[in-house]
Design an enzyme around this catalytic site. Structure first.
Site, short mmCIF file in Angstrom:
data_model
loop_
_atom_site.label_atom_id
_atom_site.label_comp_id
_atom_site.label_asym_id
_atom_site.label_seq_id
_atom_site.Cartn_x
_atom_site.Cartn_y
_atom_site.Cartn_z
N ASN A 212 0.86 -1.19 0.00
CA ASN A 212 0.00 0.00 0.00
C ASN A 212 0.89 1.24 0.00
O ASN A 212 2.11 1.13 0.00
CB ASN A 212 -0.97 -0.03 1.19
N LYS A 291 8.93 -16.54 -10.61
CA LYS A 291 8.08 -15.54 -11.26
C LYS A 291 6.97 -16.25 -12.05
O LYS A 291 7.27 -17.17 -12.83
CB LYS A 291 8.95 -14.69 -12.19
N ASP A 308 -4.09 -10.03 13.39
CA ASP A 308 -4.20 -8.61 13.72
C ASP A 308 -3.22 -8.32 14.88
O ASP A 308 -3.47 -8.72 16.02
CB ASP A 308 -5.65 -8.26 14.11
N PHE A 325 -4.06 3.27 15.25
CA PHE A 325 -4.33 4.29 14.24
C PHE A 325 -5.46 3.77 13.35
O PHE A 325 -5.64 2.57 13.21
CB PHE A 325 -3.08 4.53 13.37
N LYS A 343 -11.05 -3.27 19.16
CA LYS A 343 -9.69 -3.73 19.54
C LYS A 343 -9.38 -3.42 21.01
O LYS A 343 -8.26 -3.62 21.46
CB LYS A 343 -8.64 -3.08 18.62
O1 PMT Z 1 2.99 6.17 6.45
P1 PMT Z 1 2.36 7.48 6.05
O2 PMT Z 1 2.43 7.71 4.56
O3 PMT Z 1 2.90 8.64 6.84
O4 PMT Z 1 0.80 7.35 6.38
C1 PMT Z 1 0.41 7.22 7.72
C2 PMT Z 1 -0.81 6.29 7.88
C3 PMT Z 1 -1.98 6.89 7.13
C4 PMT Z 1 -0.50 4.90 7.32
C5 PMT Z 1 -1.08 6.21 9.41
O5 PMT Z 1 -1.34 7.50 9.90
C6 PMT Z 1 -2.29 5.32 9.72
O6 PMT Z 1 -3.41 5.76 9.76
N1 PMT Z 1 -2.04 3.99 9.95
C7 PMT Z 1 -3.08 2.99 10.19
C8 PMT Z 1 -3.65 2.54 8.88
C9 PMT Z 1 -4.96 1.77 9.03
O7 PMT Z 1 -5.97 2.21 8.69
O8 PMT Z 1 -4.89 0.68 9.61
P2 PMT Z 1 -6.17 -0.30 9.83
O9 PMT Z 1 -7.47 0.36 9.93
O10 PMT Z 1 -6.01 -1.36 8.81
O11 PMT Z 1 -5.80 -0.85 11.24
C10 PMT Z 1 -6.18 -0.26 12.47
C11 PMT Z 1 -5.06 -0.45 13.44
O12 PMT Z 1 -4.75 -1.84 13.58
C12 PMT Z 1 -3.75 0.20 13.03
O13 PMT Z 1 -3.16 0.68 14.21
C13 PMT Z 1 -2.94 -0.92 12.43
O14 PMT Z 1 -1.53 -0.72 12.58
C14 PMT Z 1 -3.42 -2.13 13.24
N2 PMT Z 1 -3.41 -3.40 12.49
C15 PMT Z 1 -4.23 -3.60 11.41
C16 PMT Z 1 -4.23 -4.80 10.77
C17 PMT Z 1 -3.39 -5.85 11.22
N3 PMT Z 1 -3.36 -7.03 10.63
N4 PMT Z 1 -2.60 -5.63 12.28
C18 PMT Z 1 -2.59 -4.43 12.92
O15 PMT Z 1 -1.84 -4.24 13.90
#
Ligand code: PMT
Length: 400
Positions: A212, A291, A308, A325, A343
Site C-alpha cells: 500500500n 516468477k 491482527d 491508528f 480492539k
Molecule cells: O505512512 P504514512 O504515509 O505517513 O501514512 C500514515 C498512515 C496513514 C498509514 C497512518 O497515519 C495510519 O493511519 N495507519 C493505520 C492505517 C490503518 O488504517 O490501519 P487499519 O485500519 O487497517 O488498522 C487499524 C489499526 O490496527 C492500526 O493501528 C494498524 O496498525 C493495526 N493493524 C491492522 C491490521 C493488522 N493485521 N494488524 C494491525 O496491527
C-alpha cells in the site's frame, strides 16, 4: 515569528567551533539549525579559524562571530554571550578542548563562556581514533558525563588522516536532531516504546507483491518524537525509504506475519505499543517461488487473513498501553470509534486516508473514553510531538 516547536521566542544556540578538520561541517550545522528556527550565535577558537573562516559562519548565522574575550568594552563577552544562550553546543570538540572542559579551564573565550554558563552544554567530539581511545581522553569524557554535559557521538568511520575508526564527528543532520531533542520535555524517560510503521508487503511470487502507499513518515515522526522525550524506542518497520531517527532501534520486516512475529517477540517488555503501520489484512495463500509466467487465462489469487497485531497485543493478559491508528476514507469518527472499541484500545488516532498517506502534513483526531480531541493540520513531526505528549499523560494516568 514562532520558532522551533511553535514556541513564541526563538531558542538561542551558542555554537562553539574548535580547531579540527570537522569544523567545515559546522557550516552545515548552522544552516540546519537556522532552518529549524533557532537563533545561532557562533564562537570560534583561534585554531578553528585555521579551518573555516569567521566570514562563512557570520554569513550563515547572520550574526558577527565571537572570537575573543575583548569584543565588548567591559570585557564581559563570556558572561553576556553565555547568559543569552538556551544551550551551548561545541561541534567539533577537539581532544584538547574536551580536556579543558574536564578541568574547568578558562584561558580563551570559548572555554570561559562554557565555564560561566547556566544552560545545558552539548559536546560533539571529533578527533583521530588514537586520540579518542587514549586513556586521558576517555577519562576526560567520563568527567564531562559526570558533570552533566551531553556527549554526542563520536561515530566510527573513515577519518581525514586516512585512518579508519572511532572519532568522526556525528553528521550535521544527526547533531541538529540531537539539539532539537535536548529541548523536548523528558516525559518518557525510562519508558520502553514498541511501535510499527510503514506498509507491509505480501509476496505473490518471486518479484511481485501486494502493498500500500504508506510512506512510514507518520510512524517515523512518532518514533523520533518519542525518543526526543526520553523513551527507548523499538520501531518495527515495513519497507520504506526513510532514515531511521537517531537513537531509535529499527527492526526491518516485509510481510504482516514478519511484523507480527517481530512485535510479539518484544511485546512482553514494552510499556507502550503504538500501531501506526498500514498492515495488509490479507496475504496470498500460496505465493509462487518463481516468477509467474503470463498466460491468456484469467488469474485468481486466493487470499487468507493475516493476524491482527494490535488486537492480539491489546488482548494479552498484561498488555502494554496500546494506541491504534485508523486511516478512513469516509465517516472517520464513526469507523475510528468502532475500531477502538473492537480492539479494546484506551486511545485510537484517526486520520483521513486521502490526506494522510504519503503526505508531509496531516490532521489527527484522538479518540478515547473522554470523547475526541482534534490536532489541527501541521507537519507530521509537530503532530507526533503533540500526540506523544498526550500519550505520555494518558499512560501516566492509566498507571495511577
Ligand atoms: O505512512 P504514512 O504515509 O505517513 O501514512 C500514515 C498512515 C496513514 C498509514 C497512518 O497515519 C495510519 O493511519 N495507519 C493505520 C492505517 C490503518 O488504517 O490501519 P487499519 O485500519 O487497517 O488498522 C487499524 C489499526 O490496527 C492500526 O493501528 C494498524 O496498525 C493495526 N493493524 C491492522 C491490521 C493488522 N493485521 N494488524 C494491525 O496491527
Amino acid at each position: 515569528m514562532r520558532g522551533i516547536m511553535g514556541q513564541a521566542r526563538r531558542k538561542r544556540i551558542l555554537l562553539g567551533i574548535t580547531g579540527g578538520i570537522a569544523a567545515y561541517k559546522a557550516a552545515e550545522l548552522v544552516r540546519l539549525l537556522v532552518k529549524q528556527g533557532f537563533e545561532v550565535q557562533v564562537a570560534m577558537t583561534e585554531a578553528a579559524t585555521q579551518f573555516i573562516t569567521p566570514t562563512t559562519m557570520q554569513a550563515l548565522s547572520g550574526q558577527p562571530v565571537l572570537l575573543n574575550q575583548w569584543q565588548d568594552e567591559a570585557g564581559m563577552t563570556h558572561i553576556h554571550s553565555s547568559r543569552a544562550a538556551d544551550a551551548i553546543v561545541i561541534a567539533p570538540a577537539t581532544a584538547d578542548f574536551i580536556a579543558k572542559l574536564a578541568h574547568g579551564m578558562a584561558d580563551d573565550l570559548l572555554s570561559a563562556l562554557c565555564l560561566a554558563r547556566d544552560c545545558p552544554l552539548l559536546v560533539a567530539p571529533a578527533m583521530n581514533k588514537q586520540m579518542w581511545s587514549n586513556p586521558a581522553t576517555q577519562r576526560n569524557v567520563q568527567q564531562l558525563a559526570a558533570d552533566g554535559i551531553a556527549v554526542l557521538g563520536p561515530a566510527c568511520g573513515s577519518q581525514a588522516c586516512g585512518e579508519e575508526g572511532m572519532g568522526r564527528m556525528l553528521e550535521p543532520a544527526e547533531l541538529a536532531d540531537e539539539i532539537v531533542a535536548s529541548f523536548q520535555p523528558k516525559l518518557l524517560t525510562g519508558i520502553k516504546l514498541l511501535m510499527t510503521a510503514g506498509p507491509t508487503y505480501e509476496a505473490i511470487d518471486a518479484v511481485r507483491g501486494i502493498t500500500n502507499r504508506s510512506s512510514g513518515k507518520m510512524g517515523y515522526a512518532i518514533a523520533q518524537a518519542a525518543r526526543e522525550m526520553g523513551a527507548q524506542v523499538t520501531l518495527v518497520s515495513g519497507p520504506v525509504a526513510l532514515t531511521t531517527p537517531v537513537g531509535v532501534e529499527r527492526i526491518s520486516v516485509n510481510s504482516a506475519q514478519e511484523m507480527y512475529d517481530a512485535v510479539n517477540r518484544r511485546a512482553g517488555d514494552a510499556d507502550i505499543f503504538i500501531g501506526v503501520a498500514a498492515v495488509a489484512d490479507y496475504r496470498v495463500a500460496h505465493p509462487a517461488e518463481q516468477k509467474i509466467k503470463k498466460s491468456a487465462a484469467p488469474m485468481t489469487l486466493e487470499l487468507v487473513a493475516n493476524p491482527d497485531i494490535l488486537a492480539d497485543i491489546a488482548s494479552l493478559p498484561n498488555p502494554p498501553f496500546c494506541v491504534g491508528f485508523a486511516a478512513e476514507s469516509e465517516r472517520l469518527a464513526e469507523y475510528a470509534e468502532q475500531k477502538r472499541r473492537a480492539k479494546k484500545l484506551p486511545l485510537l488516532v484517526g486520520n483521513l486516508a486521502q490526506q494522510a498517506i504519503g503526505s508531509d502534513d496531516n490532521e489527527l483526531i484522538l479518540f478515547d473514553d473522554n470523547g475526541n480531541h482534534p490536532l489541527p493540520r501541521a507537519d507530521k513531526l509537530t503532530l507526533a510531538r503533540l500526540l506523544m505528549q498526550h500519550i505520555a499523560q494518558r499512560y501516566k494516568g492509566a498507571k495511577l
